[in-house]
Scaffold this motif. Sequence first.
Motif, PDB file in Angstrom:
ATOM      1  N   ASP A 152      20.297  -5.191  14.612  1.00 15.53           N
ATOM      2  CA  ASP A 152      21.032  -5.227  15.871  1.00 15.53           C
ATOM      3  C   ASP A 152      20.629  -4.030  16.724  1.00 15.53           C
ATOM      4  N   ILE A 153      20.329  -4.286  17.985  1.00 12.16           N
ATOM      5  CA  ILE A 153      20.017  -3.203  18.926  1.00 12.16           C
ATOM      6  C   ILE A 153      20.935  -3.374  20.112  1.00 12.16           C
ATOM      7  N   ARG A 154      21.686  -2.318  20.428  1.00 13.23           N
ATOM      8  CA  ARG A 154      22.628  -2.467  21.532  1.00 13.23           C
ATOM      9  C   ARG A 154      22.822  -1.164  22.289  1.00 13.23           C
ATOM     10  N   GLN A 155      23.313  -1.320  23.497  1.00 10.82           N
ATOM     11  CA  GLN A 155      23.644  -0.166  24.322  1.00 10.82           C
ATOM     12  C   GLN A 155      25.036   0.286  23.919  1.00 10.82           C
ATOM     13  N   LEU A 156      25.176   1.560  23.503  1.00 18.78           N
ATOM     14  CA  LEU A 156      26.480   2.070  23.069  1.00 18.78           C
ATOM     15  C   LEU A 156      27.267   2.638  24.233  1.00 18.78           C
ATOM     16  N   GLY A 157      26.572   3.173  25.197  1.00 22.09           N
ATOM     17  CA  GLY A 157      27.196   3.779  26.359  1.00 22.09           C
ATOM     18  C   GLY A 157      26.120   3.911  27.400  1.00 22.09           C
ATOM     19  N   PRO A 158      26.428   4.536  28.509  1.00 17.46           N
ATOM     20  CA  PRO A 158      25.440   4.654  29.586  1.00 17.46           C
ATOM     21  C   PRO A 158      24.163   5.350  29.139  1.00 17.46           C
ATOM     22  N   ALA A 159      24.272   6.296  28.204  1.00 19.65           N
ATOM     23  CA  ALA A 159      23.080   7.063  27.831  1.00 19.65           C
ATOM     24  C   ALA A 159      22.758   6.967  26.351  1.00 19.65           C
ATOM     25  N   GLU A 160      23.407   6.031  25.655  1.00 23.91           N
ATOM     26  CA  GLU A 160      23.193   5.938  24.216  1.00 23.91           C
ATOM     27  C   GLU A 160      22.816   4.529  23.782  1.00 23.91           C
ATOM     28  N   MET A 161      21.879   4.473  22.854  1.00 26.67           N
ATOM     29  CA  MET A 161      21.482   3.198  22.285  1.00 26.67           C
ATOM     30  C   MET A 161      21.749   3.248  20.787  1.00 26.67           C
ATOM     31  N   GLY A 162      22.188   2.126  20.232  1.00 23.61           N
ATOM     32  CA  GLY A 162      22.449   2.079  18.808  1.00 23.61           C
ATOM     33  C   GLY A 162      21.596   1.022  18.135  1.00 23.61           C
ATOM     34  N   ILE A 163      21.150   1.326  16.921  1.00 18.66           N
ATOM     35  CA  ILE A 163      20.412   0.338  16.127  1.00 18.66           C
ATOM     36  C   ILE A 163      21.041   0.248  14.745  1.00 18.66           C
ATOM     37  N   THR A 164      21.350  -0.965  14.326  1.00 22.75           N
ATOM     38  CA  THR A 164      21.770  -1.199  12.950  1.00 22.75           C
ATOM     39  C   THR A 164      20.557  -1.705  12.179  1.00 22.75           C
ATOM     40  N   TRP A 165      20.333  -1.119  11.007  1.00 22.02           N
ATOM     41  CA  TRP A 165      19.140  -1.448  10.227  1.00 22.02           C
ATOM     42  C   TRP A 165      19.476  -2.355   9.045  1.00 22.02           C
ATOM     43  N   SER A 166      18.429  -3.008   8.525  1.00 13.71           N
ATOM     44  CA  SER A 166      18.614  -3.943   7.413  1.00 13.71           C
ATOM     45  C   SER A 166      19.115  -3.252   6.148  1.00 13.71           C
ATOM     46  N   ASP A 167      18.960  -1.921   6.059  1.00 10.88           N
ATOM     47  CA  ASP A 167      19.498  -1.210   4.891  1.00 10.88           C
ATOM     48  C   ASP A 167      20.914  -0.686   5.146  1.00 10.88           C
TER      49      ASP A 167
END
Length: 110
Positions: free
Chosen positions: A8-23
């Motif tokens: 999963d790749i998503r925008q967390l806030g205006p200046a932050e991006m989050g990635i959830t990994w398979s592990d």
Amino acid sequence: MAVTQPTDIRQLGPAEMGITWSDGHESVYQVRDLRLSCRCAVCVEELTGVRRLSADSVPQDIRPVEVTPVGNYAIHIVWTDGHQSGIFTFPHLRENCQCAECEGSKSGGD
Ligand SMILES: [Zn+2]
Ligand SMILES: [Zn+2]
């Protein structure tokens, strides 16, 4: 060699991006730092590895406009400053993870 994949790749806030990994790891990135870590031929001299990109040239309010997967090893990001030649490989993203856990292990604890 198996590469850990983002689930999963998503925008967390205006200046932050989050990635959830398979592990199961949850990565957090300041998008501007991500932009500054770009290793494409425009940002880094290919032969010498010298960084051509100056931090001053990247706007404080830089944002990703478009994030698209590249094969099963990287993502391609188009930025609001028009930069779009950068490919961010999964291992590179994991190395540059800015979550509390990874930042903690980088500084070597106390
Ligand atoms: Zn670049
Ligand atoms: Zn992390």
